[in-house]
Design a protein around this motif. Structure first.
Motif, PDB file in Angstrom:
ATOM      1  N   GLU A 162     -98.984  17.560 -17.947  1.00  0.00           N
ATOM      2  CA  GLU A 162     -99.087  18.276 -16.674  1.00  0.00           C
ATOM      3  C   GLU A 162     -99.073  17.309 -15.497  1.00  0.00           C
ATOM      4  O   GLU A 162     -98.508  17.619 -14.434  1.00  0.00           O
ATOM      5  CB  GLU A 162    -100.354  19.134 -16.665  1.00  0.00           C
ATOM      6  N   ALA A 163     -99.655  16.137 -15.686  1.00  0.00           N
ATOM      7  CA  ALA A 163     -99.637  15.130 -14.622  1.00  0.00           C
ATOM      8  C   ALA A 163     -98.217  14.620 -14.377  1.00  0.00           C
ATOM      9  O   ALA A 163     -97.806  14.417 -13.228  1.00  0.00           O
ATOM     10  CB  ALA A 163    -100.556  13.962 -14.984  1.00  0.00           C
ATOM     11  N   ALA A 164     -97.452  14.415 -15.453  1.00  0.00           N
ATOM     12  CA  ALA A 164     -96.057  13.982 -15.303  1.00  0.00           C
ATOM     13  C   ALA A 164     -95.241  15.039 -14.575  1.00  0.00           C
ATOM     14  O   ALA A 164     -94.424  14.728 -13.700  1.00  0.00           O
ATOM     15  CB  ALA A 164     -95.464  13.697 -16.681  1.00  0.00           C
ATOM     16  N   GLU A 165     -95.486  16.301 -14.921  1.00  0.00           N
ATOM     17  CA  GLU A 165     -94.776  17.411 -14.273  1.00  0.00           C
ATOM     18  C   GLU A 165     -95.137  17.469 -12.787  1.00  0.00           C
ATOM     19  O   GLU A 165     -94.257  17.609 -11.928  1.00  0.00           O
ATOM     20  CB  GLU A 165     -95.142  18.715 -14.982  1.00  0.00           C
ATOM     21  N   ALA A 166     -96.421  17.326 -12.475  1.00  0.00           N
ATOM     22  CA  ALA A 166     -96.863  17.396 -11.083  1.00  0.00           C
ATOM     23  C   ALA A 166     -96.321  16.235 -10.253  1.00  0.00           C
ATOM     24  O   ALA A 166     -96.078  16.384  -9.050  1.00  0.00           O
ATOM     25  CB  ALA A 166     -98.391  17.402 -11.031  1.00  0.00           C
ATOM     26  N   ALA A 167     -96.124  15.076 -10.890  1.00  0.00           N
ATOM     27  CA  ALA A 167     -95.651  13.890 -10.166  1.00  0.00           C
ATOM     28  C   ALA A 167     -94.145  13.891  -9.945  1.00  0.00           C
ATOM     29  O   ALA A 167     -93.627  13.040  -9.228  1.00  0.00           O
ATOM     30  CB  ALA A 167     -96.054  12.636 -10.923  1.00  0.00           C
TER      31      ALA A 167
END
Length: 491
Positions: free
Chosen positions: A199-204
């Motif tokens: 989810e962090a990769a997606e948000a970034a």
């Protein structure tokens, strides 16, 4: 509604993250996560099968071969990665709760542990900022010689259940910062942290296919490793599984980094007080319920001090407070799962036959539910015995008597493993002298000392390669030598 631990918010736990999309698992099955405190199911996540593994490899392969990530300038990759880390900083409480719920890690330790793990990611980004991905070297063969360090390709990142966030996040960090694409395959017992990383990769704004997540059991994981689209496997786990991965990778000359098991020794010298040693060694063997690959699980003690140290450690162990992971007074929580508890109990029974049980060895009487075991001490241990040679991965400590310093060094090195070691002494010169003779990847004076901003890995059957520090970038890179008739304008 998806089932998740209280305080953990994951949008799509019953899906996989492949090619930039959250997709249902081909198998249609779910993995149930069981609390070591209560033996109750606390979460469910998607179970990937072989078809899902192939889909993830195809997505990562396409993203590497045809996508922008590997050709993105390092400074832009680093900036994107730092946005990902910023997202993770805001989710440290969730990461801590997820770890305690899945593995039974003490809540009092979980917060600082995961805050430190996220902070370490910024440090890794700093290593990448200082790294020369292209450098000029002197040569007599051409007008200019350049060494270009290029991404190795598609990485399968496989993490264990004991430190699922820090270990997986570090693998992902090094892969992304070097321009690789990555497939996360967390342990089926502790996958929630990998969902938060995805989810962090997606948000970034990491491009589609650069980061993928598949959660599966052993057969599907083996299928992932065997897929010829994988250029490198980064694995942390058992030596047995590591040997299998090394064999598969050798068959196609794929790269691999393997951080495997350990049976690390602490050598006690005469200048170190018995009561201090007892407190230190008890506090160490109970850390994360002994479930640490670099754990100091063998203590090599001068023969004339053996009985005194055994009595002192037994006294300390009897004072250890055993409790649930959310008990702020607990010093020792449960082990991670039922099969791990049964494994530890099997080794304790073996120890009863071959050594002297001084303390512990039982499930605590006040905890009838959960995977709890008392801190356990064996004395008069033969260094060739199973409890001295095999990784127990629990709060079980073995005292091994030695005749002198030379004998202690011999005993410490008489192991198939070589991950970590220590000497308990106030003499730094002696610590250095002894440490240089111990065949391990890490060594610390006066206890279990680890800094993942420095290289970490093992000798012998403790693995191949190093993770951590600037050196951690190198296993994710291939070096290309370029001999040119002139120096290009922009390197």
């Amino acid at each position: 509604m998806p089932l998740l631990p209280q305080g953990v918010t994951i949008a799509n736990p019953e899906s996989l993250f492949i090619g930039g999309r959250w997709v249902r698992a081909h198998s249609g099955r779910l993995i149930e996560l069981v609390s070591p405190d209560t033996e109750q199911v606390v979460a469910r996540v998607a179970e990937a099968d072989e078809a899902d593994m192939d889909a993830a490899v195809a997505a990562a392969r396409d993203a590497f071969d045809n996508g922008p990530w590997q050709t993105t300038p390092p400074a832009e990759r680093i900036a994107t990665f730092r946005r990902m880390v910023t997202h993770l900083e805001g989710r440290v409480p969730e990461l801590a709760r997820a770890w305690s719920a899945q593995m039974g890690g003490l809540a009092s330790f979980a917060g600082p542990m995961h805050a430190g793990g996220v902070a370490a990611l910024h440090q890794i980004a700093g290593f990448a900022e200082a790294f020369a991905f292209v450098e000029q070297r002197p040569t007599h063969a051409a007008a200019a010689a350049l060494i270009a360090h290029e991404p190795v390709g598609v990485v399968a990142a496989i993490a264990p259940w004991n430190g699922p966030f820090g270990i997986m996040a570090n693998k992902v960090a090094y892969a992304l910062l070097t321009g690789c694409t990555v497939i996360m395959k967390p342990s089926p017992e502790t996958p929630l942290e990998a969902y938060i990383i995805a989810e962090a990769a997606e948000a970034a704004g990491i491009p589609a296919g650069v980061v993928n997540l598949v959660t599966g059991h052993r057969e599907a994981s083996d299928h992932l490793v065997c897929n010829e689209g994988i250029d490198k496997v980064s694995f942390t786990g058992s030596t047995l599984a590591g040997k299998r991965i090394a064999t598969v990778c050798a068959g196609r000359m794929a790269r691999c980094t393997l951080e495997l098991g350990g049976k690390s020794a602490a050598i006690l010298r005469d200048d170190f007080a018995i009561d201090h040693a007892a407190k230190l060694l008890t506090g160490t063997i109970t850390l994360m319920s002994g479930q640490v690959c670099a754990m100091l699980s063998r203590v090599i003690v001068p023969r004339h001090r053996h009985d005194e140290l055994a009595a002192a450690i037994a006294t300390e162990m009897k004072q250890v407070r055993i409790g649930h992971s959310d008990d702020p007074t607990a010093q020792l929580g449960p082990v991670a799962m039922k099969r791990q508890l049964e494994r530890i109990e099997g080794y304790i029974e073996e120890g009863r036959r071959t050594a002297t049980l001084v303390s512990g060895g039982q499930r605590p009487s006040h905890l009838n539910v959960g995977y709890f075991i008392e801190p356990t001490l064996f004395a008069n241990v033969d260094n060739s015995s199973r409890i001295a040679q095999e990784e127990i991965f629990g709060p079980v400590l073995s005292l091994i008597p030695a005749d002198d310093e030379e004998d202690a060094i011999r005993l410490a090195n008489s192991s198939a493993y070589g991950l970590n070691g220590s000497v308990l002494t106030h003499d730094a010169q002696a610590a250095y002298r002894i440490g240089r003779r111990i065949r391990t990847g890490g060594f610390g004076q006066n206890g279990l000392r680890m800094d993942f901003g420095l290289p970490f890995g093992g000798f012998k059957q403790s693995g191949i390669g190093r993770e951590g520090g600037p050196e951690g970038l190198l296993p994710y890179l291939e070096s290309k030598t370029m001999l040119l008739d002139g120096v290009p304008e922009a390197l």
